[in-house]
Design a protein around this motif. Structure first.
Motif, PDB file in Angstrom:
ATOM      1  N   ASP A  81       0.866  -1.175   0.000  1.00  0.00           N
ATOM      2  CA  ASP A  81       0.000   0.000   0.000  1.00  0.00           C
ATOM      3  C   ASP A  81       0.901   1.222   0.000  1.00  0.00           C
ATOM      4  O   ASP A  81       1.726   1.392   0.905  1.00  0.00           O
ATOM      5  CB  ASP A  81      -0.900   0.028   1.246  1.00  0.00           C
ATOM      6  N   ALA A  83       1.070   5.381  -0.262  1.00  0.00           N
ATOM      7  CA  ALA A  83       0.359   6.655  -0.187  1.00  0.00           C
ATOM      8  C   ALA A  83       0.933   7.628  -1.204  1.00  0.00           C
ATOM      9  O   ALA A  83       2.140   7.645  -1.463  1.00  0.00           O
ATOM     10  CB  ALA A  83       0.469   7.240   1.222  1.00  0.00           C
ATOM     11  N   ASP A  85       0.287  11.882  -2.780  1.00  0.00           N
ATOM     12  CA  ASP A  85      -0.377  13.166  -2.543  1.00  0.00           C
ATOM     13  C   ASP A  85      -1.559  13.395  -3.477  1.00  0.00           C
ATOM     14  O   ASP A  85      -2.544  14.014  -3.099  1.00  0.00           O
ATOM     15  CB  ASP A  85       0.618  14.322  -2.701  1.00  0.00           C
ATOM     16  N   GLN A 125      -4.801   7.895  -1.776  1.00  0.00           N
ATOM     17  CA  GLN A 125      -4.603   9.308  -1.484  1.00  0.00           C
ATOM     18  C   GLN A 125      -4.134   9.464  -0.039  1.00  0.00           C
ATOM     19  O   GLN A 125      -4.782   8.973   0.883  1.00  0.00           O
ATOM     20  CB  GLN A 125      -5.915  10.051  -1.690  1.00  0.00           C
ATOM     21  N   ARG A 126      -2.995  10.142   0.129  1.00  0.00           N
ATOM     22  CA  ARG A 126      -2.483  10.437   1.478  1.00  0.00           C
ATOM     23  C   ARG A 126      -3.465  11.390   2.162  1.00  0.00           C
ATOM     24  O   ARG A 126      -3.921  12.347   1.559  1.00  0.00           O
ATOM     25  CB  ARG A 126      -1.117  11.096   1.378  1.00  0.00           C
ATOM     26  N   SER A 127      -3.798  11.088   3.411  1.00  0.00           N
ATOM     27  CA  SER A 127      -4.747  11.968   4.108  1.00  0.00           C
ATOM     28  C   SER A 127      -4.048  12.903   5.051  1.00  0.00           C
ATOM     29  O   SER A 127      -2.906  12.854   5.306  1.00  0.00           O
ATOM     30  CB  SER A 127      -5.768  11.153   4.861  1.00  0.00           C
TER      31      SER A 127
END
Length: 127
Positions: A81, A83, A85, A125-127
């Motif tokens: 997985d 991540a 931006d 999508q990085r949170s």
């Protein structure tokens, strides 16, 4: 007796060409090569030898997994997985580096891709 301390150092991916697969992930993750041999390559973030990284070993008889697997198919043993931006830009970058978009996409907010050796990995999508 004291309990030994364990720490994960690396996830190992098999490939018929470990240098090529390491090159893909090096470009994707912007990590550095720590070890480089014909049969074994290690990447770490920022060149930090103590960080958890990715390793790539030669497997002459590598069979890429089928995802999602059907009856009798080579099954995925793990996936990464990753991540990012911007999901759309991350997908475009991964495809430009040699990844392939998996046919089955189970979620709108995740992209399942296959690396050049056929290992599935997910961009989110990085949170």
């Amino acid at each position: 007796m004291t309990t030994p301390r364990f720490s994960l150092r690396s996830t190992v991916l098999g490939s018929p060409d470990p240098r090529s697969l390491a090159s893909f992930y090096r470009a994707l993750l912007d990590w550095e090569v720590i070890e480089d041999a014909d049969d074994w390559v290690v990447l770490k973030p920022g060149g930090n030898r103590d960080a958890t990284g990715l390793s790539f070993q030669r497997e002459e008889r590598h069979v890429p997994p089928t995802w999602p697997a059907g009856e009798g198919d080579q099954q995925m043993q793990l996936h990464l997985d990753i991540a990012v931006d911007d999901l759309a830009e991350g997908e475009s970058r991964a495809l430009a580096l040699g990844a392939m978009l998996a046919q089955h996409q189970p979620q709108d907010d995740v992209r399942v891709l296959l690396d050049p050796a056929g290992h599935p990995f997910c961009l989110f999508q990085r949170s």
